[in-house]
Every structure is written in structure tokens, then in C-alpha cells.
Design an enzyme around this catalytic site. Structure first.
Site, mmCIF file in Angstrom:
data_model
loop_
_atom_site.group_PDB
_atom_site.id
_atom_site.type_symbol
_atom_site.label_atom_id
_atom_site.label_comp_id
_atom_site.label_asym_id
_atom_site.label_seq_id
_atom_site.Cartn_x
_atom_site.Cartn_y
_atom_site.Cartn_z
ATOM 1 N N ILE A 157 -12.780 5.125 4.013
ATOM 2 C CA ILE A 157 -11.831 4.859 5.100
ATOM 3 C C ILE A 157 -11.310 3.432 4.981
ATOM 4 O O ILE A 157 -12.094 2.477 4.911
ATOM 5 C CB ILE A 157 -12.499 5.065 6.472
ATOM 6 C CG1 ILE A 157 -13.062 6.489 6.581
ATOM 7 C CG2 ILE A 157 -11.506 4.798 7.602
ATOM 8 C CD1 ILE A 157 -13.829 6.749 7.865
ATOM 9 N N ASN A 201 -14.503 -0.752 13.710
ATOM 10 C CA ASN A 201 -15.755 -1.070 14.401
ATOM 11 C C ASN A 201 -15.651 -2.370 15.177
ATOM 12 O O ASN A 201 -16.116 -2.467 16.327
ATOM 13 C CB ASN A 201 -16.903 -1.163 13.392
ATOM 14 C CG ASN A 201 -17.458 0.201 13.005
ATOM 15 O OD1 ASN A 201 -17.354 1.156 13.771
ATOM 16 N ND2 ASN A 201 -18.028 0.295 11.829
ATOM 17 N N GLU A 203 -18.965 4.441 5.550
ATOM 18 C CA GLU A 203 -17.691 5.130 5.777
ATOM 19 C C GLU A 203 -17.173 5.811 4.510
ATOM 20 O O GLU A 203 -15.990 6.122 4.404
ATOM 21 C CB GLU A 203 -16.642 4.150 6.302
ATOM 22 C CG GLU A 203 -16.199 3.066 5.336
ATOM 23 C CD GLU A 203 -17.058 1.817 5.398
ATOM 24 O OE1 GLU A 203 -16.567 0.751 5.000
ATOM 25 O OE2 GLU A 203 -18.229 1.894 5.847
#
Length: 268
Positions: free
Chosen positions: A119, A126, A161
Site C-alpha cells: 500500500i 496510520n 501493509e
């Protein structure tokens, strides 16, 4: 005495002759302890056998519904051991085991393709919205990656991720097309349903297992190198190494970008 008996049961060895006879309930407890130990080690079939023995000792021959229940519990426990607890995709352990098995049986005329998906700018997600929100993004990502996978293919969480798409029986061109469709689907997805200002894209590296890639580490290493090439070329892209010439290219519209890094091909 009981520890030695449990060890004997787990290892399939005979119980020592000087061991006093045990009651059915105590023997059932030992079988249960053996089953728990074997299950913790991933020896599901042996654990299941011990569970069946425990039920027989406590109830006589178990009724069919009891056996069915044990089989279901065994299957569920095995499946849970293969899954990532957050996203419910397959985990890294299953990925490594399945890749090793597939590489041992791969038809080199077609090969095996692995796509590593990362990603873009996930740390920013975050940092901006918090880790719990990031978890929701990861869960949605798996849904989108799984959405159009062909039969026999699967998605696994590689770590953080990053995700892996394993594509058995697909040649490089097919794997690149599947990966590019996934990238487009994620880029077009209405992420505003999670947050008004959220936009998410992914970068993907697609590796093809053939004669020169003979093990899991080399296949993952090739896909990882191509993934970071996609990022270096501007992100939101699928990178792959052309079958002829070995040059790294980007799929779809990203192929028109001016700068596409050419990493050194891994060898040995």
C-alpha cells in the site's frame, strides 16, 4: 509417570512395562494432553487421532455426530492456524509452505507467478487517522485483492501493509493482467466510505517462477525487487520483467512513464 506416558503416546512408543495400569479416564486425559501438544506443533492428523481415542475411552465408541464434531473442530483449528488474525487472509507461514509445495510441482512450461502488493504511503494513513483506522484499510484491501482472483489463486498477508497474490498455472502475461486489474480496482474504489479525504493506491511487483527461480526465497526476492522498482517509478504501478530481454516494464498506462529504473537481475 504421566509425563513419560504422554511422551510415549505422542511419539507412538510403547508405554513402559512397569507403568501401573491407568483408568480409562486417566488414559483419556493423557490422550487429550498428547493431542494438545501435537496440535501446538501443527501435527493435526495425529492430534485428531488422540482426540478420538479420548472420546472412545470416556464414552465407548463415539456416535457419528461426535466424530463429525471432532472433525469440524480439527478442520477449523487447522484453518485458523493458516489465517492472519486481523485480515482473515492467509498468513506468512501458510504462504511459505504453499509456495514451497507449488514450486516442487510447477509445470515449467507455464510456471508460477507471485505478485507482492504494497500500500502506497500507508504510514501516512496510520499517522493521520490512527492504527485502528489503518486496520480497517488493511481489511478492506484484502476484500479488493480477493475480489477477482482466479480459481486456485490466493491472497496472503506478507507482513505489515504488504500482501502476496499467488497465481498457480498462470503465465507472466496473465499474472500481470490480473495484477493490473487489482491495482486499477483499488485506485478506483470509493475509499471515502471510510473517510472523506482517503485515497489509496498500491504498487505491485510480479515475479515469474521458471528455470532460474527454484526456491521460495528467490521468487519472493525477485517480486520484492520489482515491487520497489514500481515504487521508484512513481508508485500506483505494476512492475514486471519482460520475458524477452529481461528489461523491467510497467503495466498499463504507467508504462508510458519516462523513468523506469532497471535493477540488477538477481542470480544464484
Amino acid at each position: 509417570m504421566e509425563t513419560g506416558t504422554v511422551r510415549a503416546l505422542v511419539q507412538g512408543a510403547p508405554v513402559a512395562e512397569d507403568t501401573p495400569p491407568l483408568s480409562p479416564r486417566n488414559r483419556a486425559a493423557l490422550h487429550t494432553a498428547a493431542a494438545e501438544r501435537l496440535a501446538a506443533e501443527g501435527s493435526w492428523e495425529q492430534a485428531y487421532t488422540h482426540l478420538c481415542s479420548a472420546v472412545r475411552l470416556l464414552q465407548g465408541e463415539p456416535p457419528q455426530d461426535e466424530l463429525d464434531r471432532l472433525r469440524r473442530e480439527h478442520a477449523e483449528a487447522r484453518e485458523q492456524s493458516r489465517r492472519d488474525s486481523l485480515t482473515a487472509s492467509y498468513n506468512r507461514r501458510y504462504l511459505d509452505e504453499r509456495l514451497a509445495a507449488l514450486l516442487s510441482e510447477v509445470d515449467l512450461r507455464i510456471g508460477l507467478c507471485l505478485a507482492l502488493v504494497d500500500i502506497d504511503h500507508f504510514k501516512l494513513v496510520n499517522d493521520t487517522h490512527g492504527h485502528l483506522f489503518g486496520d480497517r484499510v488493511l481489511q478492506r484491501m484484502v476484500t479488493e485483492l480477493d475480489a477477482a482472483l482466479p480459481e486456485t489463486a490466493f491472497c496472503a498477508r506478507y507482513g505489515g501493509e504488504e500482501f502476496a497474490l499467488v497465481l498457480p498455472g498462470r503465465d507472466l502475461a496473465q499474472a500481470v493482467e490480473i495484477s493490473e486489474q487489482a491495482r486499477e480496482r483499488i485506485a478506483r474504489f470509493d475509499w471515502s466510505e471510510l473517510h472523506d479525504e482517503l485515497r489509496v493506491t498500491v504498487s505491485i511487483g510480479v515475479a515469474h517462477a521458471e528455470g532460474r527461480i527454484a526456491d521460495v526465497d528467490r521468487l519472493i526476492g525477485e517480486a520484492d525487487q520489482l515491487l520497489y522498482t514500481a515504487k521508484a517509478a512513481g508508485r500506483n504501478a505494476v512492475a514486471y520483467r519482460a520475458a524477452r530481454g529481461g528489461h523491467v516494464r510497467l503495466a498499463g498506462a504507467a508504462g508510458a512513464r519516462r523513468s523506469i529504473p532497471q535493477p540488477v537481475r538477481t542470480t544464484g
